[in-house]
Design an enzyme around this catalytic site. Sequence first.
Site, PDB file in Angstrom:
ATOM      1  N   SER C 274      -2.715 -68.099  39.487  1.00 55.71           N
ATOM      2  CA  SER C 274      -1.769 -68.786  38.625  1.00 55.71           C
ATOM      3  C   SER C 274      -2.481 -69.984  38.019  1.00 55.71           C
ATOM      4  O   SER C 274      -3.423 -70.511  38.598  1.00 55.71           O
ATOM      5  CB  SER C 274      -0.570 -69.252  39.459  1.00 55.71           C
ATOM      6  OG  SER C 274       0.081 -70.338  38.849  1.00 55.71           O
ATOM      7  N   ARG C 313       1.409 -31.267   3.839  1.00 55.98           N
ATOM      8  CA  ARG C 313       0.827 -32.502   4.416  1.00 55.98           C
ATOM      9  C   ARG C 313       1.822 -33.615   4.126  1.00 55.98           C
ATOM     10  O   ARG C 313       2.167 -33.856   2.970  1.00 55.98           O
ATOM     11  CB  ARG C 313      -0.543 -32.819   3.782  1.00 55.98           C
ATOM     12  CG  ARG C 313      -1.262 -34.008   4.466  1.00 55.98           C
ATOM     13  CD  ARG C 313      -2.776 -33.916   4.310  1.00 55.98           C
ATOM     14  NE  ARG C 313      -3.182 -32.564   4.668  1.00 55.98           N
ATOM     15  CZ  ARG C 313      -3.819 -31.701   3.865  1.00 55.98           C
ATOM     16  NH1 ARG C 313      -4.203 -32.082   2.683  1.00 55.98           N
ATOM     17  NH2 ARG C 313      -4.067 -30.469   4.267  1.00 55.98           N
TER      18      ARG C 313
END
Lengths: 449, 449, 449, 449
Positions: C274, C313
């Site tokens: 921490s 496409r």
Amino acid sequence: MSVLGPTFRWAALERLVDDAARLQGMLDFEAALARAEARCGVIPAAAASVIARSCVVAGLDVDALARDAARAGNPAIPLVKQLTARVAKEDPAAAGFVHWGATSQDVMDTGLVLQLRSALGLIEGELARLADALAEVADRHRSTVLAGRTWMQQAAPTTLGLKAAGWVDAVDRHRRRLAETKGRVLVLQFGGAVGTLAALGDQGLAVADALGEELGLAVPPIPWHAHRDRPVEVAAVLGLVAGTLGKIARDLALHAQTEVGELAEPAAPGRGGSSTLPHKQNPVASAGALAAAVRIPGLVSTMMTAMVQEDERGLGGWAAEWETLPEILSLVGGSLHHLTEALLGLRVDAARMEGNLEATRGLVFAEAVQMALSRRAGRASAQRLVEQACARAREAGRHLREVLAEDAEVAAHLSGEELRPLFDARRCLGASDTLVSRVLAARSAREGS
Amino acid sequence: MSVLGPTFRWAALERLVDDAARLQGMLDFEAALARAEARCGVIPAAAASVIARSCVVAGLDVDALARDAARAGNPAIPLVKQLTARVAKEDPAAAGFVHWGATSQDVMDTGLVLQLRSALGLIEGELARLADALAEVADRHRSTVLAGRTWMQQAAPTTLGLKAAGWVDAVDRHRRRLAETKGRVLVLQFGGAVGTLAALGDQGLAVADALGEELGLAVPPIPWHAHRDRPVEVAAVLGLVAGTLGKIARDLALHAQTEVGELAEPAAPGRGGSSTLPHKQNPVASAGALAAAVRIPGLVSTMMTAMVQEDERGLGGWAAEWETLPEILSLVGGSLHHLTEALLGLRVDAARMEGNLEATRGLVFAEAVQMALSRRAGRASAQRLVEQACARAREAGRHLREVLAEDAEVAAHLSGEELRPLFDARRCLGASDTLVSRVLAARSAREGS
Amino acid sequence: MSVLGPTFRWAALERLVDDAARLQGMLDFEAALARAEARCGVIPAAAASVIARSCVVAGLDVDALARDAARAGNPAIPLVKQLTARVAKEDPAAAGFVHWGATSQDVMDTGLVLQLRSALGLIEGELARLADALAEVADRHRSTVLAGRTWMQQAAPTTLGLKAAGWVDAVDRHRRRLAETKGRVLVLQFGGAVGTLAALGDQGLAVADALGEELGLAVPPIPWHAHRDRPVEVAAVLGLVAGTLGKIARDLALHAQTEVGELAEPAAPGRGGSSTLPHKQNPVASAGALAAAVRIPGLVSTMMTAMVQEDERGLGGWAAEWETLPEILSLVGGSLHHLTEALLGLRVDAARMEGNLEATRGLVFAEAVQMALSRRAGRASAQRLVEQACARAREAGRHLREVLAEDAEVAAHLSGEELRPLFDARRCLGASDTLVSRVLAARSAREGS
Amino acid sequence: MSVLGPTFRWAALERLVDDAARLQGMLDFEAALARAEARCGVIPAAAASVIARSCVVAGLDVDALARDAARAGNPAIPLVKQLTARVAKEDPAAAGFVHWGATSQDVMDTGLVLQLRSALGLIEGELARLADALAEVADRHRSTVLAGRTWMQQAAPTTLGLKAAGWVDAVDRHRRRLAETKGRVLVLQFGGAVGTLAALGDQGLAVADALGEELGLAVPPIPWHAHRDRPVEVAAVLGLVAGTLGKIARDLALHAQTEVGELAEPAAPGRGGSSTLPHKQNPVASAGALAAAVRIPGLVSTMMTAMVQEDERGLGGWAAEWETLPEILSLVGGSLHHLTEALLGLRVDAARMEGNLEATRGLVFAEAVQMALSRRAGRASAQRLVEQACARAREAGRHLREVLAEDAEVAAHLSGEELRPLFDARRCLGASDTLVSRVLAARSAREGS
């Protein structure tokens, strides 16, 4: 409601978002349209009067409507047909003026807006009730200490009041968001076939204004049929609400764990039981809010995906909203209501909270020690000393205070006298009390204004 | 940027959301924190001064930082470590005051807010540029007729101006949303380990105020670390923007189809080509905006799902935001920029638009005829007559006007003279011109105020 | 990698999904195409040879490629251009045969398939390593008792072995899914501009077969460019994997809570620390897996949403996949690797597990008592008696065994002697040991075959 | 069904996923459990017989069940209670043996599996019907030419047969996926409170085997209650199906546009009409499939997100599945059925297809020309010449063939004679016919085996 209805939903809200409400919203549009057009001289007043009083759900053949909607592609078409038939029975001439100049999307979108007006109103009320309940917890428990937990590990002491103040502050933010959103979404949709109001000739805008008045809805500068950001914003804001409810529910559930036992949902006969375990008291309201928090994000993403609607009316995108937005309202409203009820009966075990602060044998006070030591010995030394002490305490299963007290290097800076209060949770709460007050004061200021 | 970077992103924005910007945002926090704490007498002014001038990205060992972040669990921890080492080199005593009283999340969240401030500013500017471009299209083409299309079928005439006015109105709504959201999100995050500011004793709130001043950020009533609605709201509003951009792009793409040919993105060498087809001019900006509209909703749902964060700092939920929100900013900003560029060079083929209105041999005017006939013959008769005529016209491949003119029952109500103007798109535009004006006027009013 | 790269990703996998791998996959396609076409006599062997040896990433102008891709709409176009220029330098005649008869999507899709082949291979290996690690936990801890928890409440005793066997069984299912999916997705994409292979005249299918051979890929009956279920299935299966990893991580995190303390990730310097709390050991691998489990579902939904691709496409849909699928691979692979590493060093505190079984003062054995009592007194009576005893025990803070022993009605059916073993966790484990053996045996059977 | 039910759903499937089916699935489990336990001598045969014949939905108080489910947290608890009361009326002793040794999740999960068995069976049948319908289109139209379109622009000629073959191949892949998934998901869930079957002492596994036999379900090595990959895989595979249906629907919708007019859904009275436009024939089945394709991905992401379930039974995650998976089945099944119906009546306008190939005045043949020219003049020259010609043709609005014929440089390589067939769509189809045959042959091979 369905078998799972009461589990996930709220009866009072269901009445505003169910099929009947959907149809009534559409019929309210048709009634108001007729009245508005009569006021503008577009259709005869007599026709409007017959139409308006025919606009009730009772008596519709809903099965036929559903079947015809599938064929037509939307429910407005068969609804208008049934309405027309009904009017025709009473006054054949009037039947010709039903739905005059409008299009399906006008009916459905404005009908939706009317549903949103009532549903969001109900949700706002419940959010206020939730916020008030949480505010009371915040105020009452501003001195109730418990372990603040980060990464699901005890970190440092905090208070239940501060935790609850965080909850209430978030809920209040949602209330402000909802107010802003309502200002944008509670508006008329009226554009005719492609948004030009062409079918009404030069009367289109006059009818629109009259229609807005009839319905009590603002008239936006331009029809919005193909631009769905308005309803999607509702979905998004409700998504934010669901996230906060889920967060509160997760907190509750974590605190209610057998090994933690600090908070509990109210107990009641049959509540949170088990089909096989006689001792269970499951946090059912939390489960519901967590389930909603899992479900809503996907539904919001559906609403956003559906925004790509083609030209003047999309193919598929619009239809994707029809069941999704009501579902969002229903699930958020349901979990909001059930969680509010649970929080109104929240059980707090302050003794257990205080007890759990001892679970780490003082490690949860490590930051307090480190800050105090830093002021004397510099941070680098302090950090090293406290980290070593934590490691020794953990390995030996001893209390950090004792380990520190025995450390000569620590003792050089902090006496045992000075160490003791650092392990008193009530003295490690920083600004928590003021922060609670600030949240409560901000609320009062808003409510008072 | 990556190989696909320029395709999906915008260089000016990338600089504000990339790794360097992330680190600088965090360093800006540390610098301001030191200055604020010096002002409050919490740390020595000399230390603050060394710290503040050490807060630059240049010279960080980013690889080590990345590696250590993985171990530590977040990048603030190793950043503070490297910063401390850097300060220590210059002034060992000052090193002890780096990051004093803050926690990782203070650094990362406030750093994010600083990034959001600049990134949202850039996006707002581009939204304004897009809105202005669209407003010009709306104004210029208020009389350019084309087929309004619903369900991907020609429906009734409209104008390009009205279509563009719908686009601009939506974009302007997003600008207002963004302004409201900024008011909520551009605030300080500062709470220490669990939100109590305990490490600063009774100085916590004074430091917070000073820190807010240093950074030009409002100080909220309470830290919001565990409540993520602020950043998630940013994601949601950007999700709405992406939806509108996708909608505009879909409109563009549909109008640019070979068989429609009404609109086109600007042509340029190498733009929208093909690896094999020499004649292709693909709408690449539209493709980008559509791709973003497909991608953003899932990312927004991620942000919403991540809101369920445990207690004072969640496990996993917070980390889930770290790459997701910058990605949303980047993709929305990228598609916004590319689409804006394309719309500034929008090619309009008004002749093709008018020509396409003839594609249905008059069917696209059926509503106009029906409304006119309804006024004379009643709607039921009108509907029947026009539907029959449409069917006959379609089967025979003839023009609806001719078929109607030959119908004795129609002729009894509408002469050929009266029929003709009903097939003139310019006379079937209803309120479209006024609607365009209303949108433009509403804009001026807002900008003027 | 980026600052957050090592936190969320796995270097060995990144090398297979990064930009260089993407480009190399595409170049491998071009090289194989040239060779295949030479074998079929479609292009000169000499040209093929120059082309094939030019197909290396080193030396590409990636910045130019990225810039040109944005203009062209996909990266294959500028890649082919750069490749052609490179070949031209060596042999101008050969340059004309680069990319002969192929289209951009052939290059990109087959390149992706080649990336998937290596990436999925690596992931499969890591899944096996994870499964083996979990299997060892299952075997070693088949007698380690702990509280089974439902709805986040202690429910009844189980073993760590059974829990781990559930984990391993799920991981093994994913391995089978992945094998099936590979059979479908690791196939050639080769169809030319619109899927007809028209540019190759009557040689198209011969070239396709030769190309498949060159790349070691099966040739599907028909090109699949517009049908994206193959790559999306990969995404979906990885989504399932992410869910299981998240579930295992959540279990770990819950068991690692301060108040539970039954399991822990390995400790290491700098791991899970921490920036402010010296005592923290955060479960960082669990956090990573939980973050991935939050992020992947949205990305999978993006892939599914993108499937709606237009005609031969799509516009936008295909492009939406380009960064999304590699991101899914990367995030799932990263969390898989880090969690596997953590589980290989899993710390088990069996004493704490046994101790926690006492947290409820016997309530966790209520089902065992109830079943035993049911056999004597009938279920209705048993249920009533045990529920009452649970309530009394809870209120009085006494042990359920004592309360039951004092109950005359219970005593009539169960003596103190008979009650005692019902509170022995080791006697309440049902089939757990056999279930563990079955899972392990099923694994051996599969591996052995 | 609801007002929108028939629009989005399929009556035959609804009967398998509605509330009655859910309850019946759970009752089928209870009946089979009683029979299995009687076979194993765990409960008396007479009790089993009364229990088994009480397991019918008719006569349940569903409102009470729904209300009690909300309190209890799941519907199995009140269902067991009502079933017990019903049995008690007939035989009080038997009542004590209802649900013996099972837990709520056993009932609900196995009940779900039983629903899935019938629902997936129905869906498989409909997928087969769709595939057959599409195969017929593929075969019948293998010579029907139309423009292949990429990026929503005409690209090069293809055939309707090839397009349909792509559709059918994808649908057939889903059928194989579904078969594999069924093998994994159609298995028993039976583990008791925490998965150990402890309540059944040493009879647990024998009962499990007998129960599997009674229900015709395989018995997996270990209970899977906390591992949700099985039901989530169903969701994912259905998500893939929805994507393919959406893709087919988008193709249909694009081809059905007014300006394209190549395909149309079947016409029928009231089908795809408009509330205001007499000429509309909207593609309603396509709209439904597109709406489903927008909705399903979000629901799949919900299922995946919900996988992170805590320990032996999750809080919220499991509940999040209860309505979501049936909704996915319902929406996918509904759109599958409606789209299949529409495709069985698909209208093809081959003349329009051929006509549209002329829309570009020859540009759609540019690739064919370029390949032919490349063989003579080298690709670089060919590319330059054809690109220039395309540009000139586009600017002058002339046919590409004419422009090319006039170009001396082109003429040097290709005579007018040689140019002409390059503009004949039927000669530019490459391998399309063989590809169609391959797809159809692959199907026959599979069906035949």
